[in-house]
Design a protein around this motif. Sequence first.
Motif, PDB file in Angstrom:
ATOM      1  N   TRP A 284       0.751  -1.186  -0.045  1.00 31.42           N
ATOM      2  CA  TRP A 284       0.058   0.068  -0.150  1.00 31.42           C
ATOM      3  C   TRP A 284       0.693   1.091   0.063  1.00 31.42           C
ATOM      4  O   TRP A 284       0.345   2.681  -0.261  1.00 31.42           O
ATOM      5  CB  TRP A 284      -0.899   0.061   1.228  1.00 31.42           C
ATOM      6  CG  TRP A 284      -1.826  -0.998   1.216  1.00 31.42           C
ATOM      7  CD1 TRP A 284      -1.726  -2.420   1.468  1.00 31.42           C
ATOM      8  CD2 TRP A 284      -3.182  -0.703   0.721  1.00 31.42           C
ATOM      9  NE1 TRP A 284      -3.008  -2.888   1.469  1.00 31.42           N
ATOM     10  CE2 TRP A 284      -4.152  -2.330   0.879  1.00 31.42           C
ATOM     11  CE3 TRP A 284      -4.075   0.300   0.163  1.00 31.42           C
ATOM     12  CZ2 TRP A 284      -5.384  -2.357   0.630  1.00 31.42           C
ATOM     13  CZ3 TRP A 284      -5.435   0.118  -0.034  1.00 31.42           C
ATOM     14  CH2 TRP A 284      -6.017  -1.181   0.141  1.00 31.42           C
ATOM     15  N   VAL A 285       2.124   0.905   0.450  1.00 31.87           N
ATOM     16  CA  VAL A 285       2.918   2.361   0.474  1.00 31.87           C
ATOM     17  C   VAL A 285       4.062   2.589  -0.789  1.00 31.87           C
ATOM     18  O   VAL A 285       4.390   3.392  -1.170  1.00 31.87           O
ATOM     19  CB  VAL A 285       4.010   2.067   1.809  1.00 31.87           C
ATOM     20  CG1 VAL A 285       4.828   3.096   1.633  1.00 31.87           C
ATOM     21  CG2 VAL A 285       2.898   1.965   3.187  1.00 31.87           C
ATOM     22  N   ILE A 286       4.735   1.337  -1.058  1.00 30.57           N
ATOM     23  CA  ILE A 286       5.412   1.168  -2.181  1.00 30.57           C
ATOM     24  C   ILE A 286       4.929   1.235  -3.529  1.00 30.57           C
ATOM     25  O   ILE A 286       4.116   0.331  -3.924  1.00 30.57           O
ATOM     26  CB  ILE A 286       6.594  -0.150  -2.047  1.00 30.57           C
ATOM     27  CG1 ILE A 286       7.403  -0.123  -0.541  1.00 30.57           C
ATOM     28  CG2 ILE A 286       7.557  -0.314  -3.133  1.00 30.57           C
ATOM     29  CD1 ILE A 286       8.236  -1.357  -0.318  1.00 30.57           C
ATOM     30  N   PRO A 287       5.272   2.119  -4.486  1.00 32.70           N
ATOM     31  CA  PRO A 287       4.730   2.145  -5.731  1.00 32.70           C
ATOM     32  C   PRO A 287       4.909   0.579  -6.433  1.00 32.70           C
ATOM     33  O   PRO A 287       5.963   0.021  -6.415  1.00 32.70           O
ATOM     34  CB  PRO A 287       5.272   3.239  -6.513  1.00 32.70           C
ATOM     35  CG  PRO A 287       5.856   3.990  -5.540  1.00 32.70           C
ATOM     36  CD  PRO A 287       6.140   2.783  -4.448  1.00 32.70           C
ATOM     37  N   ALA A 288       3.952   0.074  -6.994  1.00 36.88           N
ATOM     38  CA  ALA A 288       3.961  -1.169  -7.840  1.00 36.88           C
ATOM     39  C   ALA A 288       4.746  -0.784  -9.284  1.00 36.88           C
ATOM     40  O   ALA A 288       4.611   0.306  -9.852  1.00 36.88           O
ATOM     41  CB  ALA A 288       2.834  -1.586  -8.519  1.00 36.88           C
ATOM     42  N   GLY A 289       5.486  -1.721  -9.699  1.00 34.56           N
ATOM     43  CA  GLY A 289       6.494  -1.629 -10.927  1.00 34.56           C
ATOM     44  C   GLY A 289       7.026  -2.699 -11.574  1.00 34.56           C
ATOM     45  O   GLY A 289       6.853  -3.761 -10.842  1.00 34.56           O
ATOM     46  N   LYS A 290       7.392  -2.766 -12.810  1.00 33.40           N
ATOM     47  CA  LYS A 290       7.787  -4.200 -13.665  1.00 33.40           C
ATOM     48  C   LYS A 290       9.063  -3.542 -14.304  1.00 33.40           C
ATOM     49  O   LYS A 290       8.965  -2.909 -14.713  1.00 33.40           O
ATOM     50  CB  LYS A 290       6.686  -4.480 -14.089  1.00 33.40           C
ATOM     51  CG  LYS A 290       5.785  -5.384 -13.227  1.00 33.40           C
ATOM     52  CD  LYS A 290       4.713  -6.148 -14.068  1.00 33.40           C
ATOM     53  CE  LYS A 290       5.260  -7.130 -14.594  1.00 33.40           C
ATOM     54  NZ  LYS A 290       4.314  -8.105 -15.399  1.00 33.40           N
ATOM     55  N   TYR A 291       9.871  -4.592 -14.265  1.00 34.40           N
ATOM     56  CA  TYR A 291      10.846  -4.427 -15.442  1.00 34.40           C
ATOM     57  C   TYR A 291      10.382  -5.387 -16.494  1.00 34.40           C
ATOM     58  O   TYR A 291       9.539  -6.366 -16.360  1.00 34.40           O
ATOM     59  CB  TYR A 291      12.163  -5.087 -15.155  1.00 34.40           C
ATOM     60  CG  TYR A 291      13.108  -4.021 -14.188  1.00 34.40           C
ATOM     61  CD1 TYR A 291      14.068  -3.259 -14.919  1.00 34.40           C
ATOM     62  CD2 TYR A 291      13.117  -4.291 -12.902  1.00 34.40           C
ATOM     63  CE1 TYR A 291      14.595  -2.493 -14.053  1.00 34.40           C
ATOM     64  CE2 TYR A 291      13.853  -3.212 -12.173  1.00 34.40           C
ATOM     65  CZ  TYR A 291      14.518  -2.625 -12.653  1.00 34.40           C
ATOM     66  OH  TYR A 291      15.571  -1.848 -11.928  1.00 34.40           O
TER      67      TYR A 291
END
Length: 482
Positions: free
Chosen positions: A38-45
């Motif tokens: 809920w705090v750390i942004p979601a992301g992908k390589y």
Amino acid sequence: MNAPEPSLKTQHKDLASRFPTAYTILFLLIIFVAALTWVIPAGKYERIMNESVGREVAVPGTYQQVEANPQGFVDVMLAPTAGFYDPDSYAANAIDVALFVLFLGGFLGVMNATGAIDTGIRSAMRHLKGHEIWMIPILMTLFALGGTTYGMAEETLAFYAILIPVMIAAGYDAVTGVATILIGAGIGVIGSTINPFATVIAANAADIPFTDGLMLRLVMLVGGLIICAAYVMRYAKRVQADPSRSVVAKQREAHRQVFLQGHEDDFKDTRLTRTQMLVLVIFALTFIVMIWGVSSQGWWMASMGALFLGSAIVIGILARLGEKQLTGSFVDGARDLLGVALVVGLARGIVVIMEQGMIADTILHSAESSLGGLPQLAFIHVMFWIEAGMSLFVPSSSGLAVLSMPILAPLGDFASVGRDLVVTAYQAANGLVNLINPTFAVVIGGLAIGRVSYDRWLVFIWPLLLILTLFVSLILSIGVFL
């Protein structure tokens, strides 16, 4: 008037009241990681298939934020189940490890029913009288060889129930037995030389030959093994001379009753029957075949489980246990390790939450950004601590290698640090953290079998962790200038 001695039940209750159980620790970690989503942004390589690694690997420079998928109450409740298998696709996660643990427990239950282990332990102690301390460096060396060559980890769970009674009978304690196995195999992983699940995968992902940096890792292995063996031997001698100095002194009588089954005074007159000798030969051959299968035939949990099941049947027939006693002993043995099997699923549930919340790549991207422009010494030490931090969430050596090496290893080129040294920092950090990692099922499972609480293990190992951290840091610093 002296106060009466506390009962075994009271001792266990006293121990349990001081620190949460492994189940509680792991479930709290699941909640904590879910909160991070809920705090750390979601992301992908972006990922491409790397044929040499045999898996998809991240492509440097392709990180982008994606739509968040924060994990809520339902996801937390599903995490323990998802730790065993994916509830949607039914793909296996840690179910194979859990089943292996149950088959292993059944195998040990059949062995205990024959009386061969109990009698063999007493016979061995009779012959080793006065020289028991040398079991520690010899066995730690054997486990370290397993760790450095093929990443021996889950396989060690088979040895706790065998070795701990030997150590207790020798006048040491359960922690000595746990340390001999866990630290022995662990230092092998820290100094991995040809470990296909750490060094080889990481080197392939870093696009270098796995033999690069081999001599430095060999120095780390030998030096670390000497440090660890000396530490455990010193502790064992101290406990033998004064049992009250054991970190589990309050459990001493409970451990002796559980692991020695009240027969600790019968060593002098113990003799193995021919049937028991044959059973012990089959017992030893089972582990030899297991090591051969894992190291050269590509065996994993299902094959090892089948091996232990087959050996249990053969042993039951040779010992003439009969159908009812054989099956009953197998089920009772599996029941004894049921808690360990549950721990495996809980530990994997933490990783599932992190993957579903898509925060692993974001953490990796943050690490990538923090390493830019650092001088050589600072770069390799920051790399070590980044890998150590990531190991808490990704305890799997192969999983961490595939996740981090394609991104972090090339950064060494800009800092004039060899990629082989980056691989060494990764495997040392992962191996070191996995000596205490509460998300690593091997740690929690081994402690559960040895009936050693997590806080007592930390009390025992923290000075060694400090020494090993300084030793690894020295080796990495030397590696920068070679």
